[in-house]
Write a protein that holds these residues in place. Structure first.
Motif, mmCIF file in Angstrom:
data_model
loop_
_atom_site.group_PDB
_atom_site.id
_atom_site.type_symbol
_atom_site.label_atom_id
_atom_site.label_comp_id
_atom_site.label_asym_id
_atom_site.label_seq_id
_atom_site.Cartn_x
_atom_site.Cartn_y
_atom_site.Cartn_z
ATOM 1 N N ASP A 179 -12.271 14.875 -6.179
ATOM 2 C CA ASP A 179 -11.164 14.408 -7.223
ATOM 3 C C ASP A 179 -9.849 13.776 -7.124
ATOM 4 O O ASP A 179 -9.171 13.142 -7.966
ATOM 5 N N LEU A 180 -9.471 14.259 -5.828
ATOM 6 C CA LEU A 180 -8.060 13.899 -5.049
ATOM 7 C C LEU A 180 -7.817 14.607 -3.540
ATOM 8 O O LEU A 180 -8.700 14.800 -3.371
ATOM 9 N N LYS A 194 -6.040 5.146 2.671
ATOM 10 C CA LYS A 194 -6.013 4.705 1.222
ATOM 11 C C LYS A 194 -6.264 3.638 1.376
ATOM 12 O O LYS A 194 -7.220 2.967 0.276
ATOM 13 N N ALA A 199 -11.404 7.335 -3.726
ATOM 14 C CA ALA A 199 -10.661 8.377 -5.320
ATOM 15 C C ALA A 199 -8.574 8.641 -4.982
ATOM 16 O O ALA A 199 -8.854 7.794 -4.285
ATOM 17 N N GLN A 200 -7.990 9.185 -6.146
ATOM 18 C CA GLN A 200 -7.263 9.330 -6.046
ATOM 19 C C GLN A 200 -5.984 9.845 -4.598
ATOM 20 O O GLN A 200 -7.145 10.903 -4.047
ATOM 21 N N ASP A 371 5.242 10.333 -2.845
ATOM 22 C CA ASP A 371 4.830 9.131 -3.511
ATOM 23 C C ASP A 371 5.883 9.611 -5.209
ATOM 24 O O ASP A 371 6.263 10.470 -4.620
ATOM 25 N N HIS A 374 1.715 11.938 -8.077
ATOM 26 C CA HIS A 374 2.272 13.148 -9.919
ATOM 27 C C HIS A 374 3.016 13.787 -9.439
ATOM 28 O O HIS A 374 3.573 14.892 -10.655
ATOM 29 N N THR A 386 -3.892 18.805 -13.266
ATOM 30 C CA THR A 386 -3.470 18.298 -14.072
ATOM 31 C C THR A 386 -3.594 18.476 -15.232
ATOM 32 O O THR A 386 -2.852 20.162 -15.550
#
Length: 398
Positions: A179-180, A194, A199-200, A371, A374, A386
């Protein structure tokens, strides 16, 4: 996907792990000694990250115990709303599911980052650097023991013993749900992840941090902050690489002389631009690329700027988006700098070395994100979640 463990189960595993790390200290150090002996020693920063000693073991134990004492980050209510039709709406934090951490030669990450991911309800996939393989396998063995001691499946913590090609293949076509992904390391690693990941990804690791000595600076503070940032720990992403000196600094020549002498005493290679070039022991800038470079070495680049605005523009152009500090007695100038420098952490009269989850009150960190989504800066326990919506009704239709 693993069924979410209760907070009591997660805390019990963390405390078991803390006890095992303490108890098995000698076997961790022994495994690390093999890794250190196998390492070529060509990269000082890499060797510093690789080495485990008594204080690093103490840090691992402390971080696990502290994690166990923190509130559950999962299921925290962020928003609630009563619909006019009677439905009750909540937004609550939720675990990601499976988090993959890719990192270079840092056995403490195998404890701390895995601990944060586990406490926040996630399965962890660990992909450490080949340099730290023996240390990592020993620590993962302890994770499995801690899980089994609490009747929890060992597959919550999984070590991926992949080479570069296998990692690339896994990132592009994972054989299990991911998922991450959090890559912790240099620019090459981040670029690799990257480019190859499906995935994220949360980008973490690149520093190239600046200190700006304003014309109203306390030069004693400036010297302390620069020296601490440059020589405290060269392998850290919060280390200082660049120094900007305001051309209007009243005692500029005396300050520059003292700064150059102090850095030279600590065996720091000094690169100068503009008026800083023609001085003893200073090498001229080879190319503009050096302004972009994260050194991870005893090396500093020093230049001059004419104003706060010029310092801001230069930092925003060249820095890694991590940390920057202004040394100034002028609060207005400091506010202008802090509001306009596009970095995850901005400082006034303090060292960039504090950009760290433990130092900024989070108790530890999974990574330091450059970043903007999130979460920016140190990612602590409360950020590795999340969210999802819970809506309770009794037959409402739209």
């Amino acid at each position: 996907m693993n069924t979410l463990l209760t907070i009591e189960e997660r805390n019990a595993v963390l405390l078991s792990m803390a006890n095992l790390v303490e108890k098995e200290k000698d076997s961790i150090l022994k495994a690390n000694k093999v890794d250190l002996e196998n390492y070529s020693g060509e990269d000082l920063a890499m060797e510093d990250r690789l080495k485990v000693d008594d204080s690093k073991i103490e840090g691992m134990v402390h971080s696990l115990k502290h994690l166990a004492s923190q509130d559950d980050p999962v299921g925290v209510e962020r928003f609630s709303f009563k619909h006019e039709n009677g439905m009750q709406v909540y937004n609550k934090t939720a675990s990601f599911g499976t988090v993959m951490i890719i990192y270079e030669s840092r056995p403490d990450v195998t404890v701390e980052a895995a601990g944060i991911a586990f406490k926040s309800g996630n399965k962890i996939l660990l992909k450490g650097g080949k340099e730290s393989l023996n240390s990592n396998l020993k620590i993962v063995e302890l994770w499995h023991k801690a899980l089994e001691e609490n009747n929890v499946s060992p597959n919550w913590v999984e070590y991926l013993q992949f080479d570069r090609k296998q990692t690339q293949e896994f990132l592009a076509n994972p054989t299990q749900r991911v998922d991450l992904i959090v890559p912790r390391g240099g620019e090459r690693l981040i670029k690799f992840v990257k480019e190859n990941s499906s995935a994220q990804v949360i980008v973490s690791g690149r520093g190239n941090n600046f200190v700006y000595v304003h014309d109203k600076a306390d030069t004693d503070i400036a010297l302390d902050v620069i020296l601490n940032g440059k020589t405290g720990k060269i392998s850290a992403c919060n280390a200082v690489d660049k120094v900007l000196i305001d051309s209007g600094l009243p005692n500029k020549e005396a300050f520059i002389k003292e700064l150059l002498n102090t850095l030279s005493e600590h065996d720091v290679e000094i690169i100068g631009e503009g008026s800083l070039e023609d001085r003893d022991g200073v090498r001229s800038l080879e190319s503009e690329d050096e302004w972009y470079e994260e050194f991870l070495d005893y090396k500093a680049l020093i230049g001059e700027v004419g104003s706060v605005s010029e310092a801001i523009a230069k930092i925003n152009k060249y820095s890694g988006g991590h940390s920057a500090s202004i040394i100034s007695k002028d609060d207005k100038a400091a506010r202008q700098f802090m509001e306009n420098v596009d970095n995850a952490a901005v400082y006034h009269n303090a060292s960039t070395r504090f950009t760290d989850g433990g130092q900024l009150g989070l108790g530890g960190e999974l990574a330091i994100s450059t970043d903007k989504l999130h979460q920016r800066g140190p990612i602590g326990l409360q950020h590795l979640v999340t969210n999802k919506w819970y809506i309770h009704g009794n037959g409402q239709i739209r």
